[in-house]
Design an enzyme around this catalytic site. Sequence first.
Site, mmCIF file in Angstrom:
data_model
loop_
_atom_site.group_PDB
_atom_site.id
_atom_site.type_symbol
_atom_site.label_atom_id
_atom_site.label_comp_id
_atom_site.label_asym_id
_atom_site.label_seq_id
_atom_site.Cartn_x
_atom_site.Cartn_y
_atom_site.Cartn_z
ATOM 1 N N GLU A 188 0.868 -1.199 0.000
ATOM 2 C CA GLU A 188 0.000 0.000 0.000
ATOM 3 C C GLU A 188 0.897 1.238 0.000
ATOM 4 O O GLU A 188 0.755 2.137 0.830
ATOM 5 C CB GLU A 188 -0.905 -0.017 1.238
ATOM 6 C CG GLU A 188 -1.716 -1.318 1.345
ATOM 7 C CD GLU A 188 -2.514 -1.452 2.630
ATOM 8 O OE1 GLU A 188 -2.002 -1.049 3.689
ATOM 9 O OE2 GLU A 188 -3.656 -1.942 2.571
ATOM 10 N N CYS A 210 -10.390 0.287 7.921
ATOM 11 C CA CYS A 210 -9.814 1.561 8.339
ATOM 12 C C CYS A 210 -10.475 2.741 7.649
ATOM 13 O O CYS A 210 -10.638 3.804 8.241
ATOM 14 C CB CYS A 210 -8.306 1.571 8.110
ATOM 15 S SG CYS A 210 -7.811 1.361 6.413
#
Lengths: 655, 655
Positions: free
Chosen positions: A320, A416
């Site tokens: 990521e 998240c």
Amino acid sequence: MKTECTESQFTHVAIKDLFWTQYQKLINEVVIPYQWGALNDTIDDAEPSHAIDNFKIAADQMQGEFYGMVFQDSDVAKWLEAVAYSLSNHPDSALESLADDVIELIGKAQQPNGYVNTYFTVKAPDEKWTNVCECHELYCAGHLIEAGVAYYCATQKTALLNIVCKFADHINDVFGKKPGQLLGYPGHPEVELALMRLYEVTKDERYTQLCQFFIEQRGQKPHYYDIEYEKRGRTSYWQPHGKAWMVEQKNYSQAHAPITKQTLATGHAVRFVYLMAGVAHLARITHNQEKLTACRTLWKNVTNKQMYITGGIGSQSTGEAFSCDYDLPNDTAYTETCASIGLIMFANQMLQLEPNSDYADVMERALYNTVLAGMALDGKHFFYVNPLEVYPKAIAHNHIYDHVKPIRQQWFGCACCPPNVARLIGSIGNYIYTVKDNTIFTNLFIASESTLSLAKGEIKLIQKGNYPWQDTISFKLEMDNPSDADIALRIPNWCQHPKVSVNQSNINAENKNGDGYIHINRQWQTGDEILLQLPMQAMLVRPNPLLRHDARKVAIQRGPLVYCIEQADNGEQLHNLLIDSSVALKCVEGSGLLSGKTLLKAKAYRIDANQAQSQPLYSYNGAKPALTEYELTLVPYFSWANRGEGEMRVWINEL
Amino acid sequence: MKTECTESQFTHVAIKDLFWTQYQKLINEVVIPYQWGALNDTIDDAEPSHAIDNFKIAADQMQGEFYGMVFQDSDVAKWLEAVAYSLSNHPDSALESLADDVIELIGKAQQPNGYVNTYFTVKAPDEKWTNVCECHELYCAGHLIEAGVAYYCATQKTALLNIVCKFADHINDVFGKKPGQLLGYPGHPEVELALMRLYEVTKDERYTQLCQFFIEQRGQKPHYYDIEYEKRGRTSYWQPHGKAWMVEQKNYSQAHAPITKQTLATGHAVRFVYLMAGVAHLARITHNQEKLTACRTLWKNVTNKQMYITGGIGSQSTGEAFSCDYDLPNDTAYTETCASIGLIMFANQMLQLEPNSDYADVMERALYNTVLAGMALDGKHFFYVNPLEVYPKAIAHNHIYDHVKPIRQQWFGCACCPPNVARLIGSIGNYIYTVKDNTIFTNLFIASESTLSLAKGEIKLIQKGNYPWQDTISFKLEMDNPSDADIALRIPNWCQHPKVSVNQSNINAENKNGDGYIHINRQWQTGDEILLQLPMQAMLVRPNPLLRHDARKVAIQRGPLVYCIEQADNGEQLHNLLIDSSVALKCVEGSGLLSGKTLLKAKAYRIDANQAQSQPLYSYNGAKPALTEYELTLVPYFSWANRGEGEMRVWINEL
């Protein structure tokens, strides 16, 4: 919203904005209840969360096993933080009572020494603080601290603030340079910015010192991640049978070098921006020039070399993470919603540190494009990944797209992003102005009523407008006594011929200060009105010639909004549409799901692909493909993928 | 080379070609000795192989552990096969003696029941035939059988042929529909085509029947991969701690459905083409219409929808696999060298099955572009992956490129490609002609002397020319008695105005048969000469409009060669070069490493990027970038990456 308890100098911001109150309403009425359902596993078809149950088990109120990610607790903390902002905007006693119950539960799950983390309390009590590199223990602590600060500011209730102070004090006992303390720091930064927020409320300098410790230990040799890895017997949380790559690849956590030695944004994008928000905040409070320089250097790298036009960052799925300068593929981009939220937090801290409209320009770009794209117009579906080009047929077959979803999902196992969007939208009032001494800097154009504390007294600023759709913004001033405040209006970098008037007298609006703002210095009194006009004709955006993925393409932006083309309007094979950049774009009103939104029409041409299935893959010496005139419809990027699955692209081939 | 023992109807092909004898010399003098060194771990810096040692351990000639991939044996088999072709082309008693020793070693490693596989013999003797889905046992058997056939044809020595017949007989005992036999078939096809080759030599129909069994069992329900998975206790060779994804994802091995029900090329590309080469061969020998139809359908899908212009197939790294129709990214392509070799084998079998110049066109495309690109001009470095666009700066940072190497590597841990290139180049004579009844089909233009057996007698064909550089090819005929043979000349699909003459009298060369060949029927006699001229002006190639990665780009081809631009000639930022397709390309002679090769020059324009580092990422309402005239240099794709690391692209932006 009461904010004397955060870092902002102003005391009250009430959002009165058409665009943003709709979003805040969605957060209050849909997102927060939906997320509460998700945390309690009452949403059909959503991935299981178990986050509240984990706290019940830790508090001995329920039998069972911990379930979820090692950072599952942070979902509860982010929900509480979002609730806090919601309560400041819209008091709701039932919701407040629900939050109070959750806080009571957290209190019961807190260990006598102050420790709070259900994974370690329930599942691995002997492993606390043995793996700060991989296990998000300090990350969860950070989110809980943020919730404690926000809930206190919203309600003046101290229950959660007391819990997090006790927890922070415990962390301050565990970590440090004294004998018996650990020299560690989090694999996933977050606690740094949270400790700074806790300092702003408590003014307890132990929290800035702990933050400083975490930041300054980062990247020191011998490397703490190696030390704790050896100490715990070379185990890895994420790779029980393999190599502990997070320990090995220290740049993933920006821990490869001290932050003041880093010059390139690298590793996990969310970690980077969370860390930098903390560093910038600390640099301001401690007046540390070296950290300020590092913040500027890294800000420039990320925003001048590694940021998408949508304000997305993190161009690859693996880790990521950032890639390298100018490597911004549109279809395999990661561009996580949370990373753009963190970029906004970093930008906001840079604005507090030094006025410069660049920071606010990036903040606005990330906010109105990637962050809003992270949530569906219904408030119930979310993107974690925000690509700039999507071709659903290939997503189903080509694994380079495994991280890309063509439509938003209900809830994630790793959840998240959704609560992060909720807390940002809830606290959007914090990002509108910064105040420095006797100057008010206007950063975001959001209709609102704000009471701002300047060096020489308070000013109430009533901002009106219909941004991002309409180009005129007014600021009415109210104050007890006339004031010689400096009012600095941001002229967005997309705006070429702004107009400014004070009480209907024009001001030279071309004359920007070095900081990018137009400063108006005069004696103000109640009733004065500033009119700011930011002409919003739709514009072509051209890429830097080093951006190979965008070569010979243009993007379209109107005001702060980046536009895109979707299959829903323009059919399949969007790569066969060529925009005619010589013809001005037209604004039209959206309808249906897109009503209230300004869409664009553009003259374009289409390469015919109707017979393509029966044509060879490669043809020799043919003429250039024939073009048919076609009128393109463009929609704001943030509103894409609300009409089913289909192709989308931001960068459009240019005729 | 003696070939009455393979499936070809002709009896002797001697390569006399400038282009190919250089390659064969490289194979004989560099590649085979180098690979022998690699198999014995005597090459510095190359990845360890241990392949010969594994056989020594299995033969009780050495103490030690098996090392390497589960299919490590196949490297030895492919080396032996390459040696066999080398010996037919260039007798070499020392090499033959070395090969005889290896064959003797293999014989000693063979188990009394005929079984040969060093992994299972040495490391997992109780697990033989328990995991044909994952463990390449039949794949290794196939390569050994191919080596046995080739070595017998080259040397008339039967030692290895006897070994592989005994092994094949054992396999025929183990697999089948009788009680106690296994209903399995290989996860990685290869044994099918090998059994057909063994049949061609031995005419033993048990081998076609065993091949037919493997092909027809494939994809039947209940699924054999599930059956053996349950039987062995749900273990996975590749994922000892995870899911057996090869068992689950049956299309990876083309085992999701019976082959006659499949219509889309899917899964691992090498497996697919190896399987199809076997299916096509079986369909011919058994005159099976259903299998022929499946071959045609799948051939069309792969070559009309999923093949790169270079003849590469397999557009993604994950699973080394096909994606979906028209999904052909240039930079993340997998396009394994072995997959193009398998495509050539499939094409050759289709040509044997039914004459159609399409098959030979694809064969030529894959051969002169991807396969040759798989090996460096020095014969010592190899590409496994052959992308059509490379940007080395990003390869180092963006993990979507983890499989892409900007320069060729010495040797691979999984060393399938290097020996595969060697055996193909060694046996290139097998691919020049096909003979059907009384017709000779010319498929490849390679200077050579071949004695071909037709229905009505033998003809010796002396082909001359300097292909792929020069456009004129001559065929001189020799025969004992005048013959009315039909000589069918392939007119490549890239050739638009071919000329043909017989004994200096022109023939209408526009008049292609439905099979794509120009058929010349006449009474031939010794001394007759056919001149074929295939004008080779460099040509623009345009992509099908469904190929989104190639939109607004052109490729350049001259003769069978696809060209590319490299940083070595054209500097960095190749995406900023725009070719002017209105101006004819010029041929120039290469120099240095590229001497003897025809390079191309093209009129182009460059977008200036000199100041780009200091410019913003995105600019509003700017003019189209300024262009500076520039002369592009293009090199044959097969010769790229021989001058150090640098950018490369096949598809060039068009002005």
